[in-house]
Scaffold this active site. Structure first.
Site, PDB file in Angstrom:
ATOM      1  N   GLU A 172      -5.227  -8.742   9.050  1.00 11.65           N
ATOM      2  CA  GLU A 172      -4.798  -8.083   7.806  1.00 11.65           C
ATOM      3  C   GLU A 172      -4.391  -9.167   6.796  1.00 11.65           C
ATOM      4  O   GLU A 172      -3.817 -10.192   7.169  1.00 11.65           O
ATOM      5  CB  GLU A 172      -3.640  -7.115   8.086  1.00 11.65           C
ATOM      6  CG  GLU A 172      -3.448  -6.132   6.936  1.00 11.65           C
ATOM      7  CD  GLU A 172      -2.519  -4.967   7.252  1.00 11.65           C
ATOM      8  OE1 GLU A 172      -1.991  -4.901   8.370  1.00 11.65           O
ATOM      9  OE2 GLU A 172      -2.345  -4.135   6.348  1.00 11.65           O
ATOM     10  N   HIS A 205      -4.027 -11.410  13.970  1.00  9.88           N
ATOM     11  CA  HIS A 205      -4.249 -10.168  13.201  1.00  9.88           C
ATOM     12  C   HIS A 205      -4.865 -10.566  11.861  1.00  9.88           C
ATOM     13  O   HIS A 205      -4.366 -11.478  11.200  1.00  9.88           O
ATOM     14  CB  HIS A 205      -2.888  -9.485  13.032  1.00  9.88           C
ATOM     15  CG  HIS A 205      -2.891  -8.206  12.256  1.00  9.88           C
ATOM     16  ND1 HIS A 205      -3.969  -7.360  12.204  1.00  9.88           N
ATOM     17  CD2 HIS A 205      -1.901  -7.603  11.530  1.00  9.88           C
ATOM     18  CE1 HIS A 205      -3.643  -6.308  11.465  1.00  9.88           C
ATOM     19  NE2 HIS A 205      -2.411  -6.430  11.034  1.00  9.88           N
ATOM     20  N   TYR A 254       9.969   0.175   9.721  1.00  8.50           N
ATOM     21  CA  TYR A 254       8.638  -0.403   9.963  1.00  8.50           C
ATOM     22  C   TYR A 254       7.875   0.433  10.978  1.00  8.50           C
ATOM     23  O   TYR A 254       6.698   0.750  10.796  1.00  8.50           O
ATOM     24  CB  TYR A 254       8.775  -1.860  10.455  1.00  8.50           C
ATOM     25  CG  TYR A 254       7.457  -2.573  10.398  1.00  8.50           C
ATOM     26  CD1 TYR A 254       7.034  -3.175   9.218  1.00  8.50           C
ATOM     27  CD2 TYR A 254       6.591  -2.580  11.484  1.00  8.50           C
ATOM     28  CE1 TYR A 254       5.796  -3.780   9.136  1.00  8.50           C
ATOM     29  CE2 TYR A 254       5.357  -3.190  11.411  1.00  8.50           C
ATOM     30  CZ  TYR A 254       4.971  -3.787  10.234  1.00  8.50           C
ATOM     31  OH  TYR A 254       3.733  -4.373  10.146  1.00  8.50           O
ATOM     32  N   ASP A 286       2.410  -8.071  13.940  1.00  8.36           N
ATOM     33  CA  ASP A 286       3.210  -7.044  13.263  1.00  8.36           C
ATOM     34  C   ASP A 286       4.234  -6.372  14.188  1.00  8.36           C
ATOM     35  O   ASP A 286       5.282  -5.898  13.717  1.00  8.36           O
ATOM     36  CB  ASP A 286       2.295  -5.969  12.666  1.00  8.36           C
ATOM     37  CG  ASP A 286       1.733  -6.374  11.318  1.00  8.36           C
ATOM     38  OD1 ASP A 286       2.431  -7.051  10.554  1.00  8.36           O
ATOM     39  OD2 ASP A 286       0.572  -6.011  11.030  1.00  8.36           O
ATOM     40  N   HIS A 322       0.812  -1.217   0.000  1.00 12.90           N
ATOM     41  CA  HIS A 322       0.000   0.000   0.000  1.00 12.90           C
ATOM     42  C   HIS A 322       0.850   1.274   0.000  1.00 12.90           C
ATOM     43  O   HIS A 322       0.693   2.175   0.828  1.00 12.90           O
ATOM     44  CB  HIS A 322      -1.025   0.001   1.151  1.00 12.90           C
ATOM     45  CG  HIS A 322      -0.505  -0.518   2.465  1.00 12.90           C
ATOM     46  ND1 HIS A 322       0.359   0.192   3.245  1.00 12.90           N
ATOM     47  CD2 HIS A 322      -0.730  -1.680   3.115  1.00 12.90           C
ATOM     48  CE1 HIS A 322       0.646  -0.508   4.326  1.00 12.90           C
ATOM     49  NE2 HIS A 322       0.001  -1.654   4.267  1.00 12.90           N
ATOM     50  N   ASP A 324      -2.078  -9.822   4.830  1.00 12.68           N
ATOM     51  CA  ASP A 324      -0.732 -10.411   4.754  1.00 12.68           C
ATOM     52  C   ASP A 324      -0.528 -11.505   5.804  1.00 12.68           C
ATOM     53  O   ASP A 324       0.454 -12.244   5.751  1.00 12.68           O
ATOM     54  CB  ASP A 324       0.383  -9.350   4.829  1.00 12.68           C
ATOM     55  CG  ASP A 324       0.264  -8.402   5.992  1.00 12.68           C
ATOM     56  OD1 ASP A 324      -0.842  -8.247   6.537  1.00 12.68           O
ATOM     57  OD2 ASP A 324       1.284  -7.792   6.376  1.00 12.68           O
ATOM     58  N   HIS A 356       6.638 -10.750  10.658  1.00 11.31           N
ATOM     59  CA  HIS A 356       7.464 -10.357   9.506  1.00 11.31           C
ATOM     60  C   HIS A 356       8.927 -10.345   9.934  1.00 11.31           C
ATOM     61  O   HIS A 356       9.240  -9.889  11.039  1.00 11.31           O
ATOM     62  CB  HIS A 356       7.168  -8.922   9.045  1.00 11.31           C
ATOM     63  CG  HIS A 356       5.806  -8.692   8.501  1.00 11.31           C
ATOM     64  ND1 HIS A 356       5.366  -9.257   7.329  1.00 11.31           N
ATOM     65  CD2 HIS A 356       4.789  -7.928   8.952  1.00 11.31           C
ATOM     66  CE1 HIS A 356       4.130  -8.838   7.087  1.00 11.31           C
ATOM     67  NE2 HIS A 356       3.750  -8.044   8.064  1.00 11.31           N
ATOM     68  N   HIS A 363      -1.710  -2.860  15.087  1.00 11.39           N
ATOM     69  CA  HIS A 363      -2.083  -1.558  14.583  1.00 11.39           C
ATOM     70  C   HIS A 363      -3.503  -1.556  13.997  1.00 11.39           C
ATOM     71  O   HIS A 363      -3.911  -0.560  13.413  1.00 11.39           O
ATOM     72  CB  HIS A 363      -1.060  -1.084  13.519  1.00 11.39           C
ATOM     73  CG  HIS A 363      -1.069  -1.909  12.251  1.00 11.39           C
ATOM     74  ND1 HIS A 363      -1.381  -1.362  11.034  1.00 11.39           N
ATOM     75  CD2 HIS A 363      -0.869  -3.210  12.028  1.00 11.39           C
ATOM     76  CE1 HIS A 363      -1.333  -2.287  10.110  1.00 11.39           C
ATOM     77  NE2 HIS A 363      -1.020  -3.420  10.686  1.00 11.39           N
TER      78      HIS A 363
END
Ligand SMILES: Cc1cc2nc3c(=O)[nH]c(=O)nc-3n(C[C@H](O)[C@H](O)[C@H](O)COP(=O)(O)O)c2cc1C
Ligand SMILES: [Fe+2]
Ligand SMILES: [Fe+2]
Length: 405
Positions: free
Chosen positions: A80, A78, A196, A164, A24, A82, A229, A145
């Site tokens: 999201e 999470h 990050y 994250d 993004h 990914d 990550h 987040h």
């Protein structure tokens, strides 16, 4: 890459994405990884999924360790895409699994997938799940987040699976921090943590401080941090915790980021004596031309420096578009503990510097006024003004920096 046992019975089963360069708009020069973890215990448990395109990779890794029929639980920290995008493919193989997730997480998943055949167990802060030898403690981290976010702490292993948080967009052949000692990647790794944080977590500094405080107060011993990550903090998990606390407390280098763009080089010429003035005042300086640099790098450089000067020519009475974009993006990231000012070249009515200030004032940074404007190309006299402007700003930055020492 192959699964890796990170603690006895707990395996990394994720995927490395060497090629991704854009999340993004966040440019990921080093690629990334999607980490998820398989707990081989009496009740086999998978923690997190991966990005949809990488589902096959994690499925292969899991397959080498267990039969899918043995997986009883799936923890989703999470939602999201990914981390949860591959859930559809995985749930087809483990339809019997119970999904442990926060209330907001379940609501979010329902907006992305047909969940009608899935079984959920909603978890709250402090809830636990025993997998046999291991006890999983769920800690909600709302808005770190996303509203659904939580982390999973495995008590017996002293392992924090942190989604994250504490992660980095950093693809590497190695899974652990200690595999980089004395190698170029050590610097890249630290830089990736800051990168990050600046691009994803900057707005949430106070929440981060509170959450780390809660963990410390609860006496949770952390021996390893495994984010979703990048590399796993095995040798020195305290280092990334300290880095996060420092960043949340507003730590920055005594440095100025001169971030600008230009049409015909006049604003650019202003940066030359300005950078010299800053340097002569004993403050380090980094000059960044916006259209030559990805937005995420400009954001990271602003974040690393105590001071930032934004330069823009006036175009049709307003800011040059790339500078407007940068300041607009910054507004959402809500920087604080930084001091900012503005400068630029104009031809007739001007407007860019005024508008830069009005955008800067929408954030929580300290504002250095007035800015500096030059008509068309800077004259020798303007060069002197730019030099003094740089020196002056550096003095202000040094003064402001004292608050954080
Ligand atoms: C397309 C365009 C629109 C401009 N609009 C304005 C304007 O509205 N007001 C103004 O003061 N100068 C305007 N200018 C003049 C520039 O601000 C001036 O040339 C300035 O020196 C450019 O700085 P730069 O070399 O850093 O791009 C405009 C220039 C261009 C090329
Ligand atoms: Fe995320
Ligand atoms: Fe992520």
């Amino acid at each position: 890459m192959k699964a890796v046992e990170i603690k006895p019975g707990i395996h990394w089963v994720g995927a490395i994405d060497w090629g991704v360069r854009d999340f993004h708009g966040y440019i990921t020069h080093n690629g990334t990884s999607y980490n998820n973890y398989l707990i081989m215990d009496e009740h086999v448990t998978l923690v997190d999924c991966v990005k949809q395109e990488f589902a096959d990779e994690t499925i292969e890794n899991i397959k080498r360790l267990t039969d899918f029929s043995r997986i009883e639980n799936l923890v989703i920290n999470h939602i999201e895409p990914d981390h949860a995008g591959g859930i559809d493919a995985i749930m087809k193989l483990i339809p019997q699994a119970v999904i442990y997730i926060t209330e907001r997480g379940k609501k979010g998943l329902e907006r992305h997938f047909d969940v009608s055949k899935w079984t959920f167990k909603i978890v709250k802060n402090g809830d636990t799940l025993s997998t046999g030898k291991h006890t999983l403690l769920f800690l909600e981290t709302p808005m770190l987040h996303w509203p659904d976010s939580m982390v999973t702490y495995i008590k017996e292993a002293k392992l924090l699976i942190s989604q994250d948080a504490f992660g980095q967009h950093f693809a590497s052949a190695s899974r652990f921090d200690d595999e980089f000692v004395g190698c170029a990647s050590t610097f890249e790794l630290e830089d990736s943590v800051k990168d990050y944080y600046a691009n994803i977590l900057m707005p949430f500094g106070q929440l981060i401080k509170a959450k780390i405080g809660e963990i410390v107060k609860a006496g949770i011993e952390i021996d390893m941090i495994a984010p979703d990550h990048g590399v796993i903090w095995r040798k020195d998990p305290g280092k990334v915790l300290q880095m996060y606390l420092d960043m949340a407390n507003g730590k920055a280098d005594l440095r100025v980021a001169l971030i600008y763009d230009t049409m015909w080089h006049s604003t650019e010429r202003m940066t030359v004596p300005m950078a010299q003035g800053i340097k002569d005042e004993g403050v380090d300086c980094k000059v960044i031309k916006l259209r030559a640099t990805s937005m995420s790098v400009a954001i990271k450089e602003l974040w690393k420096a105590r001071g930032c000067l934004v330069g823009s020519p006036t175009m049709n009475n307003v800011l040059f578009p790339s500078v407007a974009k940068f300041l607009y993006h910054l507004g959402g990231l809500k920087p604080k503990n930084r001091i900012m000012g503005a400068f630029g070249s104009f031809g007739w009515g001007g407007g860019a510097v005024k508008e830069a200030y009005s955008m800067i004032k929408r954030t929580a940074v300290e504002v250095a006024e007035p800015g500096l404007e030059v008509m068309y190309r800077p004259s020798e006299e303007d060069d002197r003004k730019c030099y003094e402007f740089g020196r002056d700003f550096a003095v202000k930055v040094k003064e402001y920096h004292k608050k954080f020492e």
